[in-house]
Motif scaffolding. Structure first.
Motif, PDB file in Angstrom:
ATOM      1  N   GLU A  10       0.895  -1.099  -0.121  1.00  0.00           N
ATOM      2  CA  GLU A  10       0.019  -0.132  -0.044  1.00  0.00           C
ATOM      3  C   GLU A  10       0.785   1.192  -0.151  1.00  0.00           C
ATOM      4  N   THR A  49       1.230  -0.839  -6.511  1.00  0.00           N
ATOM      5  CA  THR A  49       0.301  -0.268  -5.695  1.00  0.00           C
ATOM      6  C   THR A  49      -0.769   0.503  -6.340  1.00  0.00           C
ATOM      7  N   GLY A  50      -1.903   0.883  -5.694  1.00  0.00           N
ATOM      8  CA  GLY A  50      -2.907   1.711  -6.026  1.00  0.00           C
ATOM      9  C   GLY A  50      -3.032   3.061  -5.317  1.00  0.00           C
ATOM     10  N   VAL A  77      -6.728   4.695  -8.941  1.00  0.00           N
ATOM     11  CA  VAL A  77      -7.974   3.626  -8.536  1.00  0.00           C
ATOM     12  C   VAL A  77      -8.844   4.937  -8.102  1.00  0.00           C
ATOM     13  N   SER A 100      -8.776   1.427   2.269  1.00  0.00           N
ATOM     14  CA  SER A 100      -7.687   0.805   1.417  1.00  0.00           C
ATOM     15  C   SER A 100      -8.050   0.961   0.016  1.00  0.00           C
ATOM     16  N   LEU A 101      -7.058   0.459  -1.032  1.00  0.00           N
ATOM     17  CA  LEU A 101      -7.268   0.580  -2.002  1.00  0.00           C
ATOM     18  C   LEU A 101      -6.657  -0.804  -2.667  1.00  0.00           C
ATOM     19  N   PRO A 102      -7.131  -1.393  -3.977  1.00  0.00           N
ATOM     20  CA  PRO A 102      -6.592  -2.687  -4.337  1.00  0.00           C
ATOM     21  C   PRO A 102      -5.245  -2.447  -4.893  1.00  0.00           C
ATOM     22  N   ILE A 103      -4.641  -3.505  -5.016  1.00  0.00           N
ATOM     23  CA  ILE A 103      -3.380  -3.658  -5.596  1.00  0.00           C
ATOM     24  C   ILE A 103      -3.387  -4.149  -6.990  1.00  0.00           C
ATOM     25  N   SER A 126      -7.060 -10.607   2.770  1.00  0.00           N
ATOM     26  CA  SER A 126      -7.936 -10.878   1.593  1.00  0.00           C
ATOM     27  C   SER A 126      -8.500  -9.633   1.209  1.00  0.00           C
ATOM     28  N   PRO A 127      -8.767  -9.413  -0.275  1.00  0.00           N
ATOM     29  CA  PRO A 127      -8.451 -10.021  -1.224  1.00  0.00           C
ATOM     30  C   PRO A 127      -6.783  -9.922  -1.720  1.00  0.00           C
ATOM     31  N   PHE A 128      -6.152  -8.796  -1.154  1.00  0.00           N
ATOM     32  CA  PHE A 128      -4.711  -8.762  -1.584  1.00  0.00           C
ATOM     33  C   PHE A 128      -3.925  -9.563  -1.522  1.00  0.00           C
ATOM     34  N   VAL A 131      -2.953 -11.730  -4.909  1.00  0.00           N
ATOM     35  CA  VAL A 131      -1.953 -10.945  -5.571  1.00  0.00           C
ATOM     36  C   VAL A 131      -0.499 -11.110  -5.013  1.00  0.00           C
TER      37      VAL A 131
END
Length: 314
Positions: A10, A49-50, A77, A100-103, A126-128, A131
């Motif tokens: 992150e 990262t996002g 994102v 949080s932001l998705p990877i 989860s869900p990162f 990845v």
């Protein structure tokens, strides 16, 4: 091929409590700190990262690019940049996290070509985590794992689940870096060094435990234990266990100190660190000098040194 690093995790903005009760924004996040530290020390680095689409995102990108981190794997994102509010008891920060932001998806070729790969922190959740698992499975780079746990990471997922994931990644790590706080969150019933020995027994090649003002402990494979005043006298192991003192200096803010240790050790690995105890001792001593520089300055990522800033060995 020149040494390089891929860091997964992150990017966020720390809101750091000030003496007057206000909060100062500073770009941060453990993986971002590591990426900035690596790039400033001279290892070409990608951060996967996002970033959000609010005004804070420009600050994140400016610091990354200004520090030499490649933005090629940074994805915009929709949404706000995650925040970490840091309050202080003395120089030690206590964090509360918001958002949080998705990877983004990986470039497998970039990971395979890298000298070192870093996973930790929110990448374990989860869900990162999927990845992170995909990156971990790509052959080529040396794998560096720093769980960088916070209580908020354990609460929604459960301590047992997080512990299982930590053990999964530790088992195939070339370097596992732990703080004493990580160790106590993982196994409250064990000393930090006993925790490190347990995780090394799963398969981690080398383990470094940072102990704040007490320095660090280096655990190496099966070369005969060495006594150290920092190590629990009840430990009986065939591992080499070496205690190393911290590098002395003023302490203003410890934010990012552990991340700077990870960055410095990865920099040494990327440069071709020999798999020998003496070389690792030298690398940890160097990392502790880097951390001392960071501790003497406010902020995390912004305090990471350039090569000329690192204190010389005594």
């Amino acid at each position: 091929m020149p040494p390089s690093a891929v860091v997964l995790g992150e990017a966020l903005v720390d809101l750091l409590e000030q003496p007057d009760g206000s909060f100062r924004p500073a770009v941060g996040g453990a993986p971002l700190n590591v990426a900035v530290g690596l790039a400033r020390l001279g290892t070409p680095t990608q951060l996967v990262t996002g970033v959000g689409t609010d005004p804070f995102a420009a600050s994140v990108l400016d610091l990354l690019v200004g520090s030499g981190v490649s933005p090629v794997a940074v994805a915009a994102v929709p949404g706000p940049t995650p925040l970490a509010v840091a309050s202080f008891q003395g120089v030690e920060p206590s964090f509360s996290f918001y958002g949080s932001l998705p990877i983004p998806a990986l470039d497998p070729a970039a990971v395979a070509a890298a000298s070192v790969l870093y996973c930790g922190s929110i990448a374990l959740l989860s869900p990162f985590v999927e990845v992170a698992r995909a990156a971990w499975a790509i052959p080529g780079p040396q794998r560096v794992f720093d769980p960088n746990l916070r209580p908020f990471l354990l609460e929604p997922f459960g301590a047992d689940r997080v512990r299982d994931i930590v053990e999964e990644f530790a088992a195939s790590a070339d370097l596992l870096k732990l703080s004493d706080a990580d160790a106590r969150l993982l196994y409250p019933e064990l000393s930090p060094i006993s925790t490190a020995l347990r995780l090394r027994s799963l398969g981690a090649r080398t383990v470094v435990v940072t102990l704040g003002a007490a320095g660090a402990v280096l655990l190496r494979p099966d070369r005969g234990a060495r006594p150290s005043a920092m190590v629990d006298s009840a430990i009986h192991s065939t591992d080499t266990v070496i205690g190393l003192p911290t590098y002395s200096g003023p302490v203003v803010d410890t934010t990012g100190c552990g991340d700077s240790v990870s960055a410095a050790l990865m920099h040494c690995l990327a440069a071709g660190l020999p798999d020998e105890d003496a070389a690792w001792i030298s690398a940890v001593q160097y990392a502790l000098r880097v951390a001392a520089y960071v501790a003497a300055r406010p902020g995390g990522a912004v305090a990471m040194p350039w090569p000329a800033d690192v204190p010389l060995a005594a």
